[in-house]
Design an enzyme around this catalytic site. Structure first.
Site, PDB file in Angstrom:
ATOM      1  N   SER A  67      38.618  -3.096 -29.982  1.00  0.00           N
ATOM      2  CA  SER A  67      39.029  -2.696 -28.631  1.00  0.00           C
ATOM      3  C   SER A  67      40.533  -2.495 -28.509  1.00  0.00           C
ATOM      4  O   SER A  67      40.976  -1.629 -27.758  1.00  0.00           O
ATOM      5  CB  SER A  67      38.534  -3.704 -27.595  1.00  0.00           C
ATOM      6  N   HIS A 108      43.471  -5.773 -25.697  1.00  0.00           N
ATOM      7  CA  HIS A 108      43.464  -4.508 -24.958  1.00  0.00           C
ATOM      8  C   HIS A 108      44.877  -4.118 -24.533  1.00  0.00           C
ATOM      9  O   HIS A 108      45.305  -2.972 -24.737  1.00  0.00           O
ATOM     10  CB  HIS A 108      42.595  -4.611 -23.701  1.00  0.00           C
TER      11      HIS A 108
END
Length: 192
Positions: free
Chosen positions: A48, A100
């Site tokens: 991610s 992230h």
């Protein structure tokens, strides 16, 4: 994964797989460094951070080269919604939002370094008549952004890695940052 398909293919078609692959890998590393500084008692796995790096690079590309895109507003709104939804999911328990955020920031900055577009007219300069004035391949603001982004990347990675190898905890330097990764509710608690 839909982000990887749509954003990754779009960037790869425009800039080639080597430069986009470098952004993907370095963004994953940047996300891992930030994650390691703030989440030290558990293991975080996944791509991610690298995916968010592609989102950051695409947002940077869209904002910098606003005039060459059609459906600008729709593209910006769609990309912003995707980023906000994914960051919102990141505040759930057991989702590593630090990866992230680190990947997004790394990808956003790496775009200025690796994905420079030549200014309008540079590609067609070989068709200019003899004696025509040839301009620089890139504009001055592109070089300025490149230097600033390179400086921020070097400082960010250096400080992050030094802190990481010293065993420092990111929460010691930012008391509210734990809310970026988990917001406690009646269904779960975030722990330490």
């Amino acid at each position: 994964m839909l982000s990887l398909i749509f954003i990754g293919i779009h960037l790869e078609q425009q800039f080639g797989f080597i430069r986009v692959g470098l952004i993907y890998l370095l963004s994953g590393f940047g996300g891992s460094v930030l994650s390691s500084l703030f989440i030290q008692r558990s293991v975080s796995v996944g791509a991610s951070g690298a995916l968010f790096g592609l989102l950051g690079a695409m947002l940077s590309e869209l904002l910098t080269n606003w005039t060459i895109y059609t459906n600008k507003a729709a593209a910006l709104i769609t990309l912003t919604v995707i980023i906000v939804i994914n960051l919102a999911v990141g505040i759930l328990h057991h989702v590593d939002n630090f990866a992230h955020i680190g990947g997004f920031l790394t990808g956003f900055l790496l775009r200025f370094v690796l994905l420079l577009r030549p200014q309008f007219g540079w590609v067609g300069r070989k068709h200019l008549p003899a004696g025509a004035r040839v301009t620089s391949k890139h504009k001055a603001y592109q070089y300025l952004f490149l230097v600033i982004a390179m400086f921020l990347l070097i400082v960010g990675f250096t400080v992050g890695l030094v802190m990481l190898f010293r065993g420092e905890n990111g929460h010691d330097h930012c008391s509210w940052c734990h809310y970026l990764n988990c917001v406690p509710t009646s269904k779960w608690h975030c722990g330490n």
